[in-house]
Design a protein around this motif. Structure first.
Motif, PDB file in Angstrom:
ATOM      1  N   ASN A   1       0.875  -1.313  -0.035  1.00 30.41           N
ATOM      2  CA  ASN A   1      -0.039   0.030  -0.249  1.00 30.41           C
ATOM      3  C   ASN A   1       0.812   1.330   0.070  1.00 30.41           C
ATOM      4  N   GLY A   2       2.175   1.078   0.516  1.00 25.39           N
ATOM      5  CA  GLY A   2       2.888   2.375   0.462  1.00 25.39           C
ATOM      6  C   GLY A   2       3.878   2.541   1.447  1.00 25.39           C
TER       7      GLY A   2
ATOM      8  N   LYS B   1       1.414   6.632  -1.489  1.00 28.10           N
ATOM      9  CA  LYS B   1       1.113   5.498  -2.086  1.00 28.10           C
ATOM     10  C   LYS B   1       1.818   5.713  -3.669  1.00 28.10           C
TER      11      LYS B   1
END
Length: 213
Positions: free
Chosen positions: A71-72, A178
């Protein structure tokens, strides 16, 4: 002493080719991350965070990576700090890791969002007591009158929380970048470095390309 222009280093440790690169840049980051950990790089999670105001004036500073996954990439700060205001105005940012011991650099760009309150609480509660107090005591990025004033604020909040839990202040928490672009740079001799760039297309697929050094 040599002039600044004479300072240089030739990079010779490794190569980085399309054949050995993972097709997923998050997986590739994980491989390089583990190698950086194994190399015992000091402050391995230190990264440059670049932000910009709404009208495009850039700003940069070192922050610490605290988590990454598909997700980041996550870091924590005061939401009312200069970077916090900039991210509210312009939710785009870039990160740069430079692991000189491995002659490597990773550049990450993407969209920024706040992490959930639960994630911020979990990390905040894992911090040493002094750091949790500091989140209350420091009005980050604001002008203050003196070091003595800051020390007095620290003592004040230590007294406030002497007999009760140090809860996370609402103005402090995490951001997640992100990624839409990730570049892996491996130093090579004669400045002919290896640069493999991953860009996410409209369908969410990562496209890998080689860039000229």
């Amino acid at each position: 002493m040599s002039s600044i222009a004479d300072i240089r280093k030739d990079y010779k440790l490794k190569a980085f080719t399309e054949k050995e690169a993972n097709k997923d840049p998050i997986e590739q980051f994980g491989q390089w991350w583990q190698e950086a950990i194994a190399a015992e790089i000091d402050e391995v999670n230190a990264m440059t965070l670049a932000t910009a105001t709404a009208n495009g004036i850039p700003d940069a500073r070192i922050v610490l990576l605290k988590e990454y996954d598909v997700n980041g990439f996550v870091f924590f700060t005061n939401y009312t700090s200069a970077k916090g205001h900039q991210l509210e105005e312009n939710p785009h940012a870039s990160l740069v890791f430079f692991w000189k011991e491995l002659e490597r650099q990773v550049r990450i760009g993407g969209i920024v969002e706040r992490v959930s309150d639960a994630e911020s609480d979990e990390y905040y509660n894992s911090r040493p007591e002094g750091s949790r107090i500091g989140a209350w005591a420091s009005p980050q990025s604001q002008v203050i009158e003196s070091r003595e004033w800051l020390d007095a604020e620290d003592l004040k909040y230590r007294e406030v929380f002497r007999s009760k839990p140090i809860l996370r202040p609402a103005h402090w928490g995490g951001y997640r970048i992100k990624p839409t672009h990730i570049e892996f740079w491996q130093g090579r001799p004669s400045r002919l470095h290896d640069r493999l760039s991953y860009t996410k297309d409209g369908q969410g697929t990562w496209i890998m390309e080689r860039l000229a050094p």
